[in-house]
Design an enzyme around this catalytic site. Structure first.
Site, PDB file in Angstrom:
ATOM      1  N   TYR A  82       2.735  -8.586   2.482  1.00 18.12           N
ATOM      2  CA  TYR A  82       2.093  -9.072   1.258  1.00 18.12           C
ATOM      3  C   TYR A  82       2.523 -10.504   0.955  1.00 18.12           C
ATOM      4  O   TYR A  82       3.681 -10.871   1.171  1.00 18.12           O
ATOM      5  CB  TYR A  82       2.500  -8.214   0.063  1.00 18.12           C
ATOM      6  CG  TYR A  82       1.824  -6.866  -0.026  1.00 18.12           C
ATOM      7  CD1 TYR A  82       0.580  -6.729  -0.641  1.00 18.12           C
ATOM      8  CD2 TYR A  82       2.431  -5.731   0.475  1.00 18.12           C
ATOM      9  CE1 TYR A  82      -0.030  -5.495  -0.752  1.00 18.12           C
ATOM     10  CE2 TYR A  82       1.823  -4.485   0.370  1.00 18.12           C
ATOM     11  CZ  TYR A  82       0.588  -4.378  -0.243  1.00 18.12           C
ATOM     12  OH  TYR A  82      -0.015  -3.164  -0.350  1.00 18.12           O
ATOM     13  N   TYR A 132       2.718  -0.498   6.700  1.00 22.22           N
ATOM     14  CA  TYR A 132       4.052  -1.091   6.528  1.00 22.22           C
ATOM     15  C   TYR A 132       5.020  -0.031   5.999  1.00 22.22           C
ATOM     16  O   TYR A 132       4.612   0.945   5.393  1.00 22.22           O
ATOM     17  CB  TYR A 132       4.005  -2.303   5.601  1.00 22.22           C
ATOM     18  CG  TYR A 132       3.515  -2.015   4.206  1.00 22.22           C
ATOM     19  CD1 TYR A 132       4.391  -1.571   3.212  1.00 22.22           C
ATOM     20  CD2 TYR A 132       2.176  -2.182   3.874  1.00 22.22           C
ATOM     21  CE1 TYR A 132       3.935  -1.298   1.927  1.00 22.22           C
ATOM     22  CE2 TYR A 132       1.719  -1.903   2.599  1.00 22.22           C
ATOM     23  CZ  TYR A 132       2.600  -1.461   1.633  1.00 22.22           C
ATOM     24  OH  TYR A 132       2.144  -1.182   0.381  1.00 22.22           O
ATOM     25  N   ARG A 163       3.450   3.360   4.721  1.00 21.25           N
ATOM     26  CA  ARG A 163       2.169   3.445   4.019  1.00 21.25           C
ATOM     27  C   ARG A 163       1.034   3.295   5.025  1.00 21.25           C
ATOM     28  O   ARG A 163       1.039   2.384   5.857  1.00 21.25           O
ATOM     29  CB  ARG A 163       2.009   2.307   2.991  1.00 21.25           C
ATOM     30  CG  ARG A 163       2.975   2.257   1.836  1.00 21.25           C
ATOM     31  CD  ARG A 163       2.984   3.459   0.922  1.00 21.25           C
ATOM     32  NE  ARG A 163       1.729   4.157   0.676  1.00 21.25           N
ATOM     33  CZ  ARG A 163       0.788   3.796  -0.187  1.00 21.25           C
ATOM     34  NH1 ARG A 163       0.928   2.704  -0.906  1.00 21.25           N
ATOM     35  NH2 ARG A 163      -0.312   4.517  -0.358  1.00 21.25           N
ATOM     36  N   HIS A 180      -4.118   0.369   3.383  1.00 18.76           N
ATOM     37  CA  HIS A 180      -4.783   0.660   2.107  1.00 18.76           C
ATOM     38  C   HIS A 180      -5.074  -0.627   1.361  1.00 18.76           C
ATOM     39  O   HIS A 180      -4.433  -1.659   1.584  1.00 18.76           O
ATOM     40  CB  HIS A 180      -3.925   1.586   1.236  1.00 18.76           C
ATOM     41  CG  HIS A 180      -2.623   0.961   0.829  1.00 18.76           C
ATOM     42  ND1 HIS A 180      -1.515   0.979   1.631  1.00 18.76           N
ATOM     43  CD2 HIS A 180      -2.268   0.270  -0.288  1.00 18.76           C
ATOM     44  CE1 HIS A 180      -0.525   0.341   1.029  1.00 18.76           C
ATOM     45  NE2 HIS A 180      -0.955  -0.111  -0.124  1.00 18.76           N
ATOM     46  N   HIS A 202      -5.611  -1.906  -2.704  1.00 16.66           N
ATOM     47  CA  HIS A 202      -5.471  -1.550  -4.116  1.00 16.66           C
ATOM     48  C   HIS A 202      -6.715  -1.994  -4.876  1.00 16.66           C
ATOM     49  O   HIS A 202      -7.196  -3.118  -4.674  1.00 16.66           O
ATOM     50  CB  HIS A 202      -4.256  -2.248  -4.720  1.00 16.66           C
ATOM     51  CG  HIS A 202      -2.952  -1.842  -4.108  1.00 16.66           C
ATOM     52  ND1 HIS A 202      -2.148  -0.863  -4.636  1.00 16.66           N
ATOM     53  CD2 HIS A 202      -2.305  -2.279  -3.000  1.00 16.66           C
ATOM     54  CE1 HIS A 202      -1.058  -0.723  -3.898  1.00 16.66           C
ATOM     55  NE2 HIS A 202      -1.128  -1.575  -2.890  1.00 16.66           N
TER      56      HIS A 202
END
Lengths: 209, 241
Positions: free
Chosen positions: B107, B146, B156, B159, B161
């Site tokens: 991120y 990640y 995870r 995905h 958000h």
């Protein structure tokens, strides 16, 4: 058996630790959009008493949550929401005031803050009486599986608060008082301080509305 | 008789409960008292509205909205669908905001310290308004999986958000979208916070070959449903007493 034509609501998921990227990218550490949504709700021509709302969100150990997204939604100074479902035609719409803002709690201190105006009283459900001035809050973060809704009322409005249909419904005084913000004067500015307790003896009232 | 808008009651069985020990961070951040039931007033059936001129022309194009020296690395992906309410009505002109990791699972955030590198050409966020049919579309790259600190070896699945407003503040929703066929999906402690397997399945976007751009971009479809509303007729007298 006939099946009614409804589809179920999309389930909620936590906003996660990086909610800032999508909703407050500057707090994540970068600039991407020309127009950013923020925590100042008024412009110079907006009528109403200028106030600052600030506080912390505390977890079950009493520690400040430093990655919380906080959004507020409120009526204008005359007590009208900037939305077509609000048909209080006797109250003016204020084109300079959307009534919505968002902030992240500070990564160091855990403090959130909004610069806004004090809302007026809005007509209650089904036209019964006036609600006391209040600000609606919505919280989302890592570890919060579904957004939390609450309201902030003004402790210096005892008469309006005593008439408010929502506060009246919350019988235990200790719980009701979790929704009251304290008024302070600081450097000539009016500050309402409103801490939210996610858990514990002073757990804030959250609503299923 | 008068008319007032109100929302259908939220079916909390379709959502994760606040307290889900398998997702450890929820333990100290979950209210333990029951939520106070509140019949909707103007404070809940109204909510912020946004105008197209508040958004930039590239805000919904994550392939280009942070491109500096070139385009981001990763699978070129379209994510699109409709936002409707529980009664099937399109939710028009509503703000959708998304954020995600880059193709390596990193991120662009000052608190993310994962080994995978930041992509200099990828911001990882976008936003758009639904059109008159409730339709929306984004272009992006498919995010990578990640690790995260839950159990020692928690990962995870890929995905994205999503944050959606609807037309009233009580419709406000944040959720996550997953990709069909991801082998990490059954192992994800965050998706598993939703008790109902059919509800979990509604967060999994389907490969949509018909919406893909040949020789260019693969598409996934993710339809979103917000709470429904009704116009209630009422007499102007005290209710329920």
């Amino acid at each position: 058996m006939t099946v009614l034509p409804y589809t179920p609501e999309t389930p909620s998921q936590t906003a996660g630790p990086y909610v800032h990227i999508g909703l407050i990218p500057q707090q994540a550490g970068f600039d991407i959009f020309q127009n950013n949504f923020g925590n100042v709700l008024f412009v110079p021509e907006t009528p109403g008493e200028r106030i600052r709302i600030e506080g912390r969100i505390l977890d079950g150990t009493g520690s400040p949550v430093r990655d919380m997204l906080v959004e507020i939604w409120q009526a204008n100074a005359a007590g009208r929401y900037s939305h077509p479902a609000d048909r209080q035609d006797d109250q003016p719409v204020d084109p300079s005031f959307r009534g919505w803002g968002r902030a992240g709690t500070d990564f160091e201190t855990g403090v959130y803050a909004f610069e806004t105006i004090k809302p007026g009283r809005v007509i209650g459900r089904r036209g019964h009486g006036l609600m006391a001035p209040h600000v609606n809050l919505w919280l989302a973060a890592r570890g919060v599986n579904i957004g939390l809704s609450t309201r902030m009322y003004f402790a210096d409005e005892p008469i309006a608060n005593a008439e408010d249909p929502v506060l009246r419904m919350i019988e235990p005084a200790m719980r009701r008082d979790t929704l009251l913000a304290r008024r302070e004067q600081r450097d000539g500015k009016t500050v309402y301080s409103f801490d939210i307790h996610l858990q514990g003896e002073r757990e804030t009232v959250f609503f299923d509305a | 008789m008068m008319v007032e808008r109100e929302f259908f009651q939220r079916d909390r069985r379709l959502h994760p409960p606040a307290f889900t020990p398998q997702y450890k961070t929820s333990v100290l951040r979950s209210p333990r008292m029951p939520l106070w039931s509140l019949q909707t007033s103007l404070s809940e059936v109204t909510g912020p509205l946004f105008k197209p001129e508040e958004l930039g022309p590239l805000d919904n194009d994550l392939l280009l909205n942070y491109a500096r020296t070139g385009e981001p690395i990763g699978e070129r992906t379209i994510i699109h669908g409709h936002v409707r309410d529980e009664a099937g009505q399109p939710v028009r002109n509503t703000l959708i905001e998304i954020w995600q990791a880059n193709a390596g699972g990193r991120y662009r955030h000052k608190n993310d310290t994962y080994f995978a590198p930041v992509d200099p050409n990828f911001g990882g966020c976008g936003r758009t308004l639904t059109n008159a049919e409730g339709y929306y579309a984004f272009r992006t790259v498919k995010p990578g999986a990640y690790p995260f600190r839950n159990q020692v070896n928690s990962w995870r699945p890929a995905h994205v958000h999503f944050s959606i407003f609807g037309s009233g503040f009580a419709q406000r929703l944040i959720t996550q979208m997953y990709f069909e066929g991801d082998p990490l999906i059954p192992h994800d402690s965050i998706l598993q916070t939703i008790p109902d397997p059919k509800a979990r399945d509604r967060l999994i976007a389907r490969l949509d070959l018909n919406a893909s751009v040949p020789l260019d971009t693969l598409a996934y479809r993710f339809d979103i449903v917000l709470r429904g509303s009704r116009q209630t007729l009422f007499e102007n007298k005290r209710e329920g007493t």
